[in-house]
Write an enzyme that holds these catalytic residues in place. Structure first.
Site, PDB file in Angstrom:
ATOM      1  N   PRO A  98       0.823  -1.207   0.000  1.00 40.53           N
ATOM      2  CA  PRO A  98       0.000   0.000   0.000  1.00 40.53           C
ATOM      3  C   PRO A  98       0.858   1.258   0.000  1.00 40.53           C
ATOM      4  O   PRO A  98       1.919   1.288   0.618  1.00 40.53           O
ATOM      5  CB  PRO A  98      -0.787  -0.104   1.311  1.00 40.53           C
ATOM      6  N   ALA A 100       0.039   5.725  -0.237  1.00 42.64           N
ATOM      7  CA  ALA A 100      -1.007   6.752  -0.304  1.00 42.64           C
ATOM      8  C   ALA A 100      -1.079   7.382  -1.686  1.00 42.64           C
ATOM      9  O   ALA A 100      -0.111   7.380  -2.444  1.00 42.64           O
ATOM     10  CB  ALA A 100      -0.696   7.838   0.728  1.00 42.64           C
ATOM     11  N   SER A 127      -4.725   1.321  -0.317  1.00 41.17           N
ATOM     12  CA  SER A 127      -4.596   2.054   0.936  1.00 41.17           C
ATOM     13  C   SER A 127      -5.895   2.740   1.353  1.00 41.17           C
ATOM     14  O   SER A 127      -6.672   3.204   0.506  1.00 41.17           O
ATOM     15  CB  SER A 127      -3.504   3.113   0.761  1.00 41.17           C
ATOM     16  N   GLN A 149      -5.834  -2.071   2.853  1.00 48.17           N
ATOM     17  CA  GLN A 149      -5.004  -1.632   3.980  1.00 48.17           C
ATOM     18  C   GLN A 149      -5.823  -0.675   4.838  1.00 48.17           C
ATOM     19  O   GLN A 149      -6.354   0.323   4.348  1.00 48.17           O
ATOM     20  CB  GLN A 149      -3.741  -0.930   3.455  1.00 48.17           C
ATOM     21  N   TYR A 151      -6.209   1.990   7.907  1.00 45.91           N
ATOM     22  CA  TYR A 151      -5.756   2.876   8.972  1.00 45.91           C
ATOM     23  C   TYR A 151      -6.938   3.057   9.907  1.00 45.91           C
ATOM     24  O   TYR A 151      -8.003   3.526   9.474  1.00 45.91           O
ATOM     25  CB  TYR A 151      -5.361   4.255   8.432  1.00 45.91           C
ATOM     26  N   THR A 177      -2.602  -1.602   9.420  1.00 46.18           N
ATOM     27  CA  THR A 177      -1.287  -0.998   9.686  1.00 46.18           C
ATOM     28  C   THR A 177      -1.203  -0.678  11.170  1.00 46.18           C
ATOM     29  O   THR A 177      -2.055   0.025  11.708  1.00 46.18           O
ATOM     30  CB  THR A 177      -1.090   0.256   8.832  1.00 46.18           C
ATOM     31  N   ARG A 186       8.915  13.715   9.769  1.00 46.48           N
ATOM     32  CA  ARG A 186       9.368  13.793   8.377  1.00 46.48           C
ATOM     33  C   ARG A 186       9.678  15.242   8.036  1.00 46.48           C
ATOM     34  O   ARG A 186       8.784  16.050   7.755  1.00 46.48           O
ATOM     35  CB  ARG A 186       8.296  13.225   7.449  1.00 46.48           C
ATOM     36  N   LYS A 246       0.300  -5.377   9.569  1.00 45.81           N
ATOM     37  CA  LYS A 246       1.439  -4.812   8.836  1.00 45.81           C
ATOM     38  C   LYS A 246       2.171  -3.810   9.724  1.00 45.81           C
ATOM     39  O   LYS A 246       1.551  -2.876  10.251  1.00 45.81           O
ATOM     40  CB  LYS A 246       0.957  -4.117   7.563  1.00 45.81           C
ATOM     41  N   HIS A 270       7.422   0.484   7.405  1.00 44.37           N
ATOM     42  CA  HIS A 270       6.683   1.535   6.729  1.00 44.37           C
ATOM     43  C   HIS A 270       7.586   2.286   5.731  1.00 44.37           C
ATOM     44  O   HIS A 270       7.543   3.511   5.623  1.00 44.37           O
ATOM     45  CB  HIS A 270       6.105   2.504   7.769  1.00 44.37           C
ATOM     46  N   ASP A 301       8.012  -6.100   3.473  1.00 44.51           N
ATOM     47  CA  ASP A 301       8.339  -5.092   2.465  1.00 44.51           C
ATOM     48  C   ASP A 301       9.530  -4.305   2.973  1.00 44.51           C
ATOM     49  O   ASP A 301       9.948  -4.451   4.124  1.00 44.51           O
ATOM     50  CB  ASP A 301       7.156  -4.162   2.167  1.00 44.51           C
ATOM     51  N   GLY A 302      10.115  -3.500   2.092  1.00 49.70           N
ATOM     52  CA  GLY A 302      11.252  -2.669   2.503  1.00 49.70           C
ATOM     53  C   GLY A 302      12.493  -3.018   1.703  1.00 49.70           C
ATOM     54  O   GLY A 302      13.167  -3.996   2.016  1.00 49.70           O
ATOM     55  N   ARG A 305      13.911  -4.554  -4.601  1.00 47.93           N
ATOM     56  CA  ARG A 305      14.086  -3.932  -5.916  1.00 47.93           C
ATOM     57  C   ARG A 305      14.465  -4.933  -7.000  1.00 47.93           C
ATOM     58  O   ARG A 305      14.442  -4.598  -8.183  1.00 47.93           O
ATOM     59  CB  ARG A 305      15.201  -2.860  -5.862  1.00 47.93           C
ATOM     60  N   ARG A 325       7.303   1.773  -3.712  1.00 46.01           N
ATOM     61  CA  ARG A 325       7.846   2.940  -4.419  1.00 46.01           C
ATOM     62  C   ARG A 325       8.204   2.646  -5.877  1.00 46.01           C
ATOM     63  O   ARG A 325       7.839   3.435  -6.758  1.00 46.01           O
ATOM     64  CB  ARG A 325       9.045   3.514  -3.669  1.00 46.01           C
TER      65      ARG A 325
HETATM   66  C1  GLV Z   1       1.184   6.880   5.145  1.00 44.28           C
HETATM   67  O1  GLV Z   1       0.204   7.074   4.606  1.00 44.28           O
HETATM   68  C2  GLV Z   1       2.429   7.523   4.997  1.00 44.28           C
HETATM   69  O2  GLV Z   1       2.432   8.715   4.715  1.00 44.28           O
HETATM   70  O3  GLV Z   1       3.430   6.831   5.172  1.00 44.28           O
END
Ligand code: GLV
Length: 379
Positions: A98, A100, A127, A149, A151, A177, A186, A246, A270, A301-302, A305, A325
């Protein structure tokens, strides 16, 4: 509904011609052209990690801590990446994790991602904070193996309604999640004051006043939701669907998850976006698999590639892996055909790596196929 969403979305992707997919040989190659197509603020959100980014970098590098142990002269003439996940066939042990707001990457958003998953026979995890509704994605890709997924929202009725809508729309599992009691710190998001606009989240209620100046987890009502193991039991009662947790990073929590009836444990940090300075999932996978003792499937996951990354994870005991990604970047580069191309690359890489490992299918990959990087064979 869907047409109404797009005008409200801030940070729309740039309208550039699609990338020539013939030029893309591995999924990392989608990143640079995707960056040219995605709005700067959206890129900061989608690509970014939390705090100093130790964990997002570790997710990638941790695969260097392992080596594959190939066996030769095995019958791999008819190698196949097909596998079984939650009792059903999947074309490969790689699904879509998932993420966003796929509309930040491409106007077709999750509709394209789900159609690509259907075309390539793999699982797509949609998501809660998607750009398209649960129902629109289902209608666009009725044959896709779709997981939802979840939230957990402050509004418990709203949370329940998300689960019930997913069940009614034919999603086959709920992926809760569990690693976001608050958003990770962030820097980039704070710097750009990331705010995709009130209409960006197709599955969340349009709130009367968009709470200008708030942080993202407040905007989407996730900050400090009182979510505990006990509440998980109630979520399980809402729909007769398998429940996957998750965001598990320890054997202790994996065991608790099993005690609370989880059908799947998804090892994840995440994408390095929550707590920094934690392990990469590949480093704790074995601990979790040992704690689960075969009572549920384990996913991760994580940093996935390459097909070779997938085989390391399978060797350490994962049933399947997920990635987000690179597929978002593929979506930005060329819409649905881009995601199809990315999934085909991963499928071909898995098949070829299996043959070279001496395993005819994912089910044949065992712990003996992986060792720590210093070349010490496992006992
Ligand atoms: C979740 O939605 C995130 O921003 O990681």
């Amino acid at each position: 509904m869907t047409d109404e969403i797009l005008p409200a979305l801030a940070y729309r992707p740039l309208d550039l011609p699609p990338v020539d997919l013939e030029t893309i040989a591995n999924v990392r190659e989608f990143e640079a052209p995707a960056r040219e197509r995605i709005h700067e603020a959206a890129w900061a959100y989608l690509a970014g990690g939390a705090w100093d980014g130790h964990t997002i970098r570790a997710n990638d590098r941790a695969f260097d801590g392992f080596r594959l142990r190939p066996r030769v002269l095995r019958d791999v003439a008819s190698v196949s990446p097909m596998t079984t996940i939650l009792g059903r066939a999947a074309a490969m042990p790689v699904g879509i994790a998932p993420a966003a707001l796929h509309a930040l990457a491409h106007p077709d958003a999750e509709l394209a991602t789900a159609r690509a998953a259907a075309a390539e026979g793999t699982i797509v995890t949609v998501s809660t904070v998607a750009s398209r509704t649960i129902e629109d994605v289902a209608a666009a890709a009725p044959d896709a193996r779709r997981w939802f997924q979840l939230y957990v929202q402050h509004d418990w009725d709203q949370t329940r309604s998300l689960v019930e809508r997913a069940a009614a729309a034919g999603y086959e599992a709920i992926v809760v999640t569990v690693d976001l009691p608050v958003l990770g710190y962030r820097d980039d998001l704070l710097r750009v004051r990331f705010d995709p606009g009130p209409g960006a989240y197709a599955n969340l209620p349009l709130r009367d006043t968009w709470r200008a100046g708030r942080e993202l987890d407040e905007l989407i009502d996730l900050r400090n939701v009182p979510m505990t193991w006990e509440r998980l039991d109630e979520i399980r009662s809402w729909a007769p669907l398998p429940l996957i947790l998750k965001g598990i990073m320890t054997g202790e929590d994996a065991r608790l998850g099993i005690d609370h009836g989880a059908d799947g444990i998804w090892v994840s940090n995440h994408g390095g976006r929550q707590l920094d300075r934690v392990h990469a999932p590949i480093e704790v996978l074995e601990e979790v698999v040992d704690a689960v003792e075969g009572r549920a499937e384990v996913y991760m996951d994580g940093g996935i590639r390459r097909g070779t990354d997938v085989l390391v994870a399978l060797g350490l005991g994962a049933t399947a892996v997920f990635t987000a990604r690179p597929l978002l970047w593929a979506l930005a580069c060329a819409g649905e055909p881009g995601v199809v191309h990315a999934l085909r690359i991963l499928k071909e890489e898995v098949a070829r790596a299996l043959a070279l490992l001496g395993a005819a299918s994912p089910a044949e990959v065992t712990r003996d196929h992986v060792s720590p990087a210093r070349g010490i064979a496992r006992p």
